[in-house]
Design a protein around this motif. Structure first.
Motif, mmCIF file in Angstrom:
data_model
loop_
_atom_site.group_PDB
_atom_site.id
_atom_site.type_symbol
_atom_site.label_atom_id
_atom_site.label_comp_id
_atom_site.label_asym_id
_atom_site.label_seq_id
_atom_site.Cartn_x
_atom_site.Cartn_y
_atom_site.Cartn_z
ATOM 1 N N THR A 1 23.676 32.594 29.766
ATOM 2 C CA THR A 1 22.469 33.366 29.497
ATOM 3 C C THR A 1 21.769 32.813 28.260
ATOM 4 O O THR A 1 22.324 32.013 27.505
ATOM 5 N N LEU A 2 20.542 33.270 28.066
ATOM 6 C CA LEU A 2 19.762 32.821 26.907
ATOM 7 C C LEU A 2 20.412 33.255 25.612
ATOM 8 O O LEU A 2 20.431 32.499 24.625
ATOM 9 N N THR A 3 21.000 34.434 25.601
ATOM 10 C CA THR A 3 21.656 34.930 24.382
ATOM 11 C C THR A 3 22.867 34.068 24.034
ATOM 12 O O THR A 3 23.081 33.708 22.859
ATOM 13 N N GLN B 1 16.949 37.415 29.617
ATOM 14 C CA GLN B 1 17.977 37.683 28.623
ATOM 15 C C GLN B 1 19.353 37.952 29.225
ATOM 16 O O GLN B 1 20.367 37.737 28.570
ATOM 17 N N THR B 2 19.406 38.425 30.457
ATOM 18 C CA THR B 2 20.687 38.862 31.018
ATOM 19 C C THR B 2 21.233 37.944 32.109
ATOM 20 O O THR B 2 22.446 37.883 32.311
ATOM 21 N N LYS C 1 13.703 40.865 30.734
ATOM 22 C CA LYS C 1 15.081 41.353 30.857
ATOM 23 C C LYS C 1 15.935 40.387 31.674
ATOM 24 O O LYS C 1 17.097 40.131 31.340
#
Length: 330
Positions: A309-311, A296-297, A293
């Motif tokens: 962020t990774l996204t 990702q955040t 988590k």
């Protein structure tokens, strides 16, 4: 003849128990014949008295601390009386059974007393090849001195109550008359409830979360096994002294083996180990989920002088690849 064979086997059993407990007084004897063991354990001698004193010291380490005091040296039977007191505290004999301590009682009674006394020594274990408790019980039941009791068991007769018991029963029946109200016991119950609550408040360990949540310890199992064995010994003593004359059934035979408690302890320990493994797996899974988590955040990757962020990074890379593909198509 059968009684002699039973006494020889019992003497061999007690002698093996002393060797298993590493009694220094029998380590260098190297006795091989059962008759020699029976003579050692059931005939009055200084060595037999020393063996009894050693057993009492193993049961109660404070037994020999006052040995040699001036007031005790004046009484020639002082040591035997102290050992008889220990036997009385363990409910194995009476305080005045000095013949049992000195070795002048019957061999069968002496061997039974020694075997029961050895069962209270820490580290005591019964040998696998020893005679069963059923054989000892049968030899005691069919002994010559128990023949009148066996006849009474085969042809029981209802004896009337003694006069003082009958008078007590009649007084109890006449104490409450029909139609008479019983005294109010609510105040008494309330006072007892208050006392119980006060006692419970003093026992903090009963409500301790740490105590309730701890794993099953070997010491608690050993304590439970010791309490159960003590209750068995108490019932056997009560049956021999008070209930034998009035009971027409054979007494139960209790074994001193702790194999059942060992198996229960092993299963409980395995269950606690498995629960601990499941708890660790749950904690590891939760830790991995938290790490994923955070990946990702939380902004961790630099691009154009800023953290993303990774996204966002994946989305930006996808847009770049899409623009490159469209340029190649045109």
């Amino acid at each position: 003849m059968a009684g002699g064979l039973t006494e020889n086997r019992a003497a061999h059993r007690v002698y093996e128990s002393l060797q298993a407990l590493s009694c220094p007084l029998v380590q260098d004897l190297y006795l091989q014949e059962d008759e020699s063991m029976l003579e050692l354990l059931c005939r009055p001698s200084v060595l037999r008295t020393d063996i009894l004193a050693w057993i009492c010291c193993r049961i109660n380490p404070k037994f020999g601390t006052s040995k040699g005091m001036p007031e005790e040296s004046k009484d020639p039977d002082g040591l035997e009386k102290k050992m008889a007191v220990i036997g009385q505290e363990l409910m194995l004999c009476k305080a005045d059974d000095l013949d049992l301590i000195k070795g002048t009682a019957s061999p069968q009674r002496q061997l039974q007393f020694l075997q029961q006394l050895l069962s209270f020594v820490p580290g005591f274990k019964t040998s696998a090849g020893s005679s069963t408790d059923a054989e000892v019980l049968l030899s005691q039941i069919f002994a010559a001195e128990n023949t009148p009791h066996l006849r009474q068991m085969l042809q029981p007769a209802l004896e009337p109550w003694p006069p003082h018991i009958e008078a007590l029963h009649e007084g109890h029946d006449s104490a409450h008359k029909p139609g008479e109200e019983l005294p109010d016991v609510s105040d008494l119950l309330q006072s007892r409830q208050t006392e119980l609550e006060q006692l419970r408040s003093k026992c903090d360990f009963l409500d301790s979360d740490e105590q309730n949540g701890s794993a099953f310890s070997p010491s608690s199992l050993r304590l439970a096994a010791g309490d159960l064995q003590q209750q068995m010994m108490t019932f056997s003593h009560l049956y021999e002294t008070d209930l034998r004359l009035y009971c027409s059934r054979d007494p139960p035979s209790f074994s001193t083996d702790a194999a059942v408690f060992q198996r229960v302890h092993q299963k409980l320990l395995a269950c606690n180990t498995e629960l601990e493994m499941q708890r660790e797996i749950s904690e590891a899974s939760g830790s991995v989920s938290e790490d994923v988590k955070r990946l990702q955040t939380q902004p961790r990757y630099w691009s154009r002088g800023e953290k993303h962020t990774l996204t966002d990074q994946l989305e930006e890379i996808s847009q770049r690849l899409g623009s490159i593909v469209s340029q190649l198509d045109t």
